[in-house]
Motif scaffolding. Structure first.
Motif, PDB file in Angstrom:
ATOM      1  N   LYS A  80       0.839  -1.201   0.000  1.00 20.83           N
ATOM      2  CA  LYS A  80       0.000   0.000   0.000  1.00 20.83           C
ATOM      3  C   LYS A  80       0.874   1.251   0.000  1.00 20.83           C
ATOM      4  N   ARG A  81       1.925   1.218   0.812  1.00 17.47           N
ATOM      5  CA  ARG A  81       2.865   2.349   0.819  1.00 17.47           C
ATOM      6  C   ARG A  81       3.562   2.474  -0.537  1.00 17.47           C
ATOM      7  N   LEU A  82       3.960   1.348  -1.120  1.00 22.91           N
ATOM      8  CA  LEU A  82       4.604   1.372  -2.425  1.00 22.91           C
ATOM      9  C   LEU A  82       3.651   1.908  -3.496  1.00 22.91           C
ATOM     10  N   ALA A  83       2.389   1.502  -3.435  1.00 27.54           N
ATOM     11  CA  ALA A  83       1.406   2.000  -4.404  1.00 27.54           C
ATOM     12  C   ALA A  83       1.206   3.504  -4.259  1.00 27.54           C
ATOM     13  N   TYR A  84       1.202   3.986  -3.009  1.00 30.24           N
ATOM     14  CA  TYR A  84       1.060   5.432  -2.776  1.00 30.24           C
ATOM     15  C   TYR A  84       2.231   6.199  -3.392  1.00 30.24           C
ATOM     16  N   LEU A  85       3.448   5.732  -3.128  1.00 30.89           N
ATOM     17  CA  LEU A  85       4.626   6.405  -3.699  1.00 30.89           C
ATOM     18  C   LEU A  85       4.637   6.300  -5.223  1.00 30.89           C
ATOM     19  N   LEU A  86       4.208   5.165  -5.727  1.00 29.64           N
ATOM     20  CA  LEU A  86       4.175   4.961  -7.177  1.00 29.64           C
ATOM     21  C   LEU A  86       3.138   5.864  -7.832  1.00 29.64           C
ATOM     22  N   SER A  87       1.999   6.042  -7.164  1.00 26.58           N
ATOM     23  CA  SER A  87       0.965   6.919  -7.720  1.00 26.58           C
ATOM     24  C   SER A  87       1.451   8.366  -7.793  1.00 26.58           C
ATOM     25  N   LEU A  88       2.237   8.792  -6.796  1.00 22.61           N
ATOM     26  CA  LEU A  88       2.798  10.147  -6.829  1.00 22.61           C
ATOM     27  C   LEU A  88       3.845  10.269  -7.929  1.00 22.61           C
ATOM     28  N   LYS A  89       4.674   9.251  -8.075  1.00 21.15           N
ATOM     29  CA  LYS A  89       5.743   9.293  -9.061  1.00 21.15           C
ATOM     30  C   LYS A  89       5.203   9.293 -10.483  1.00 21.15           C
ATOM     31  N   ARG A  90       4.212   8.431 -10.741  1.00 19.14           N
ATOM     32  CA  ARG A  90       3.689   8.284 -12.101  1.00 19.14           C
ATOM     33  C   ARG A  90       2.471   9.151 -12.368  1.00 19.14           C
ATOM     34  N   GLU A  91       2.006   9.852 -11.330  1.00 20.05           N
ATOM     35  CA  GLU A  91       0.856  10.745 -11.447  1.00 20.05           C
ATOM     36  C   GLU A  91      -0.382   9.995 -11.932  1.00 20.05           C
TER      37      GLU A  91
ATOM     38  N   PRO B 116      -3.915   7.563 -10.267  1.00 14.63           N
ATOM     39  CA  PRO B 116      -4.671   7.341  -9.039  1.00 14.63           C
ATOM     40  C   PRO B 116      -4.074   6.206  -8.207  1.00 14.63           C
ATOM     41  N   TYR B 117      -4.177   6.363  -6.908  1.00 13.39           N
ATOM     42  CA  TYR B 117      -3.670   5.319  -6.008  1.00 13.39           C
ATOM     43  C   TYR B 117      -4.336   3.984  -6.288  1.00 13.39           C
ATOM     44  N   SER B 118      -5.647   3.991  -6.552  1.00 14.73           N
ATOM     45  CA  SER B 118      -6.369   2.739  -6.796  1.00 14.73           C
ATOM     46  C   SER B 118      -5.811   2.002  -8.007  1.00 14.73           C
ATOM     47  N   SER B 119      -5.437   2.752  -9.064  1.00 18.63           N
ATOM     48  CA  SER B 119      -4.866   2.115 -10.253  1.00 18.63           C
ATOM     49  C   SER B 119      -3.508   1.497  -9.953  1.00 18.63           C
ATOM     50  N   ALA B 120      -2.690   2.225  -9.195  1.00 19.09           N
ATOM     51  CA  ALA B 120      -1.374   1.706  -8.838  1.00 19.09           C
ATOM     52  C   ALA B 120      -1.496   0.455  -7.970  1.00 19.09           C
ATOM     53  N   MET B 121      -2.411   0.475  -6.996  1.00 19.24           N
ATOM     54  CA  MET B 121      -2.592  -0.677  -6.122  1.00 19.24           C
ATOM     55  C   MET B 121      -3.133  -1.872  -6.888  1.00 19.24           C
ATOM     56  N   SER B 122      -4.088  -1.647  -7.774  1.00 23.44           N
ATOM     57  CA  SER B 122      -4.653  -2.740  -8.574  1.00 23.44           C
ATOM     58  C   SER B 122      -3.591  -3.372  -9.459  1.00 23.44           C
TER      59      SER B 122
ATOM     60  N   CYS C 152       6.341  -6.312 -16.872  1.00 23.40           N
ATOM     61  CA  CYS C 152       5.986  -5.195 -16.003  1.00 23.40           C
ATOM     62  C   CYS C 152       5.761  -3.954 -16.854  1.00 23.40           C
ATOM     63  N   LEU C 153       4.756  -3.164 -16.502  1.00 22.48           N
ATOM     64  CA  LEU C 153       4.439  -1.992 -17.295  1.00 22.48           C
ATOM     65  C   LEU C 153       5.423  -0.866 -17.040  1.00 22.48           C
ATOM     66  N   PRO C 154       5.980  -0.262 -18.100  1.00 27.55           N
ATOM     67  CA  PRO C 154       6.779   0.944 -17.908  1.00 27.55           C
ATOM     68  C   PRO C 154       5.923   2.039 -17.303  1.00 27.55           C
ATOM     69  N   PRO C 155       6.536   3.104 -16.782  1.00 27.21           N
ATOM     70  CA  PRO C 155       5.770   4.149 -16.086  1.00 27.21           C
ATOM     71  C   PRO C 155       4.602   4.697 -16.882  1.00 27.21           C
ATOM     72  N   ASN C 156       4.753   4.908 -18.189  1.00 27.12           N
ATOM     73  CA  ASN C 156       3.682   5.526 -18.961  1.00 27.12           C
ATOM     74  C   ASN C 156       2.584   4.537 -19.324  1.00 27.12           C
ATOM     75  N   TYR C 157       2.736   3.240 -18.969  1.00 29.69           N
ATOM     76  CA  TYR C 157       1.711   2.248 -19.263  1.00 29.69           C
ATOM     77  C   TYR C 157       0.682   2.145 -18.162  1.00 29.69           C
ATOM     78  N   LEU C 158       0.963   2.725 -17.006  1.00 29.25           N
ATOM     79  CA  LEU C 158       0.068   2.551 -15.871  1.00 29.25           C
ATOM     80  C   LEU C 158      -1.196   3.387 -16.016  1.00 29.25           C
ATOM     81  N   ASN C 159      -1.272   4.203 -17.064  1.00 29.60           N
ATOM     82  CA  ASN C 159      -2.469   5.000 -17.268  1.00 29.60           C
ATOM     83  C   ASN C 159      -3.655   4.131 -17.680  1.00 29.60           C
ATOM     84  N   CYS C 160      -3.376   2.910 -18.203  1.00 32.93           N
ATOM     85  CA  CYS C 160      -4.483   2.058 -18.611  1.00 32.93           C
ATOM     86  C   CYS C 160      -5.130   1.457 -17.364  1.00 32.93           C
ATOM     87  N   SER C 161      -6.433   1.189 -17.457  1.00 30.90           N
ATOM     88  CA  SER C 161      -7.178   0.636 -16.331  1.00 30.90           C
ATOM     89  C   SER C 161      -7.143  -0.884 -16.382  1.00 30.90           C
ATOM     90  N   LEU C 162      -6.745  -1.460 -15.258  1.00 34.36           N
ATOM     91  CA  LEU C 162      -6.715  -2.927 -15.193  1.00 34.36           C
ATOM     92  C   LEU C 162      -7.810  -3.415 -14.279  1.00 34.36           C
TER      93      LEU C 162
END
Length: 481
Positions: free
Chosen positions: A409-420, A422-428, A471-481
């Motif tokens: 959860k902490r990693l997802a929070y930091l990742l959401s800030l880094k990649r800009e 939503p936290y929910s997308s990073a956690m999912s 693993c998705l590169p940073p700009n791939y996390l914009n897609c909804s999983l």
């Protein structure tokens, strides 16, 4: 009290008539009433519409009347260009008209759905993951009454305004709709839980445990993710069938009777047998994936960092690691908030269906392995390295321990800030990636083949890592999983 006005309120207001009820959806207008009232409404709409940029098209307009009123309707609307029918017309995905027209429309819809299901069945023979991923295929016949009741409950507030021909709606109406939606969701979850509990009680004890393991948070992420091959989330037909067998405790087909180590072969044995190094590959993939993601949000990330040798320090527990050259799995600086504090992590993957664990609740196993890791490393990390220690404990079914959940959860929070994102997308995405990692490793242990996913033993080049593990590169996390 706050009020919200409809965007075309002036036009709608000018068309109001006590003998006609009108309903608008965007630029689709519908009205019902007496024939002469509808004729006046249509004429006003044509005369006033151009003032608001609205130009009604008679060729696309239909008048539905009862058979005994057909001649009267033709006389009333003569010269307007409006088509008149006693059967019915399709309107916004629904059928308006006679019962025969409605039944024919529904029959055509059902036949179309049936053709799609049959086509899906044919696709599932060769691509079951793409066709059946999620397995959330409901029976519309058994759910139709409940879905209708839910629709009535959610729309009742708006229906009341339409019947009253109100042109504005208040915040109370929005709140009523929101409450109705929440109540419908709660009712669905409650019904699902009751059905699941009833079915679970009827299962054998061993299968009840497997179902409980498969129901843990994150264990089903591989089913709900889009099976996109370029992201590493697609399974071929054999892997998908093996995954379902592992999930529900079924015996996969085509297994050998004896393991190459000389012991009898079984699913549980395959998850634990060290021959071939498959449990080690399972561990290393999780280790390297975690390190790669940490490298995006922390500094000085290291795989298998060596610990300082002891020089007279006293460690409390007898099981504490006192060896020179001892190593943990991953370390990173700045993860828990301190910009200069190093955080250490160690991975543990266990098989909860192993004979030695079957009688122990899985929650107790998570606590047990966390405690073992802490007694082995935590005091040495805290007093010698001046850092923090977090055990990362996973089950082969995809579940994770409490400390592991907090870490990700902490990693997802930091990742959401880094990649800009939503936290929910990073956690999912993290849950999905962990689930696929454990699933592919379990299938590799079962079938004795080197997994498709090959991870490097060190961080090195992140681009190569992304390509290899899916693993998705940073700009791939914009897609909804």
């Amino acid at each position: 009290m706050a009020m919200y006005s409809i965007s075309v309120t002036p036009l709608i207001a000018s068309l109001q008539d006590p003998h006609v009820a009108q309903v608008w959806f965007a630029d689709d207008a519908t009205a019902g009433g007496t024939l002469w009232g509808l004729h006046d409404w249509w004429c006003k709409l044509k005369d006033l519409g151009f003032m608001y940029g609205y130009f009604p098209n008679a060729a696309k307009t239909s008048l539905i009347v009862k058979p005994e009123r057909l001649d009267e309707a033709k006389q009333q609307f003569a010269g307007t260009g409006v088509s008149i029918t006693v059967e019915g017309k399709r309107h916004l995905g629904a059928a308006l008209g006679s019962r025969a027209f409605t039944e024919a429309y529904i029959t055509e819809k059902v036949e179309s759905w049936s053709r799609c299901v049959r086509r899906l069945v044919n696709i599932a023979k060769t691509h079951p993951h793409a066709a059946l991923g999620g397995l959330g295929i409901c029976d519309p016949k058994s759910h139709s009454d409940a879905e209708f009741d839910s629709s009535v409950k959610i729309t009742s507030a708006l229906v009341a305004l339409i019947v009253q021909q109100e042109l504005t709606f208040s915040i109370d109406t929005l709140e009523a709709q929101r409450s109705a939606k929440c109540e419908v969701v709660r009712m669905k979850h409650r019904a699902h839980d009751e059905v699941a509990a009833t079915l679970c009680q009827s299962l054998p004890v061993g299968l009840q445990r497997i179902v409980a393991l498969s129901s843990e948070k994150g264990a089903s992420s591989w089913l709900s993710a889009l099976p996109v091959e370029e992201h590493g989330f697609a399974l071929h037909k054999g892997a998908f069938r093996d995954a379902l067998c592992l999930r529900y405790g079924w015996l996969p087909s085509g297994l050998p009777t004896q393991c190459v180590c000389g012991q009898g072969f079984s699913v549980d044995h395959s998850m634990n047998c060290p021959t071939g190094g498959y449990p080690t590959l399972r561990h290393n993939e999780l280790r390297d994936f975690t390190a790669a993601i940490l490298s995006e949000v922390c500094t000085d990330v290291c795989v298998e960092p060596p610990l300082q040798s002891l020089s007279g320090e006293t460690l409390t527990y007898a099981t504490a690691n006192r060896e020179d050259g001892a190593r943990l799995d991953v370390s990173a600086v700045g993860f828990w908030g301190g910009h200069h504090q190093r955080a250490f992590f160690d991975v543990k993957v266990f098989n909860p269906t192993a004979s030695s664990y079957r009688a122990t609740p899985v929650a107790s196993l998570y606590r047990r392995f966390e405690k073992e890791k802490r007694r082995k490393y935590e005091q040495r990390i805290r007093e010698v390295e001046m850092g923090s220690f977090t055990p990362l404990v996973f089950s082969t079914f995809g579940g994770i321990s409490g400390c592991t959940s907090i870490f990700y959860k902490r990693l997802a929070y930091l990742l959401s800030l880094k990649r800009e994102v939503p936290y929910s997308s990073a956690m999912s995405w993290l849950r999905c990636r962990i689930s696929f990692s454990l699933l592919r490793s379990a299938i590799a242990c079962l079938r004795g083949r080197v997994p498709t996913v090959v991870v490097p033993s060190a961080i090195g080049h992140l681009t190569l890592y992304y390509q290899r593990v899916g693993c998705l590169p940073p700009n791939y996390l914009n897609c909804s999983l």
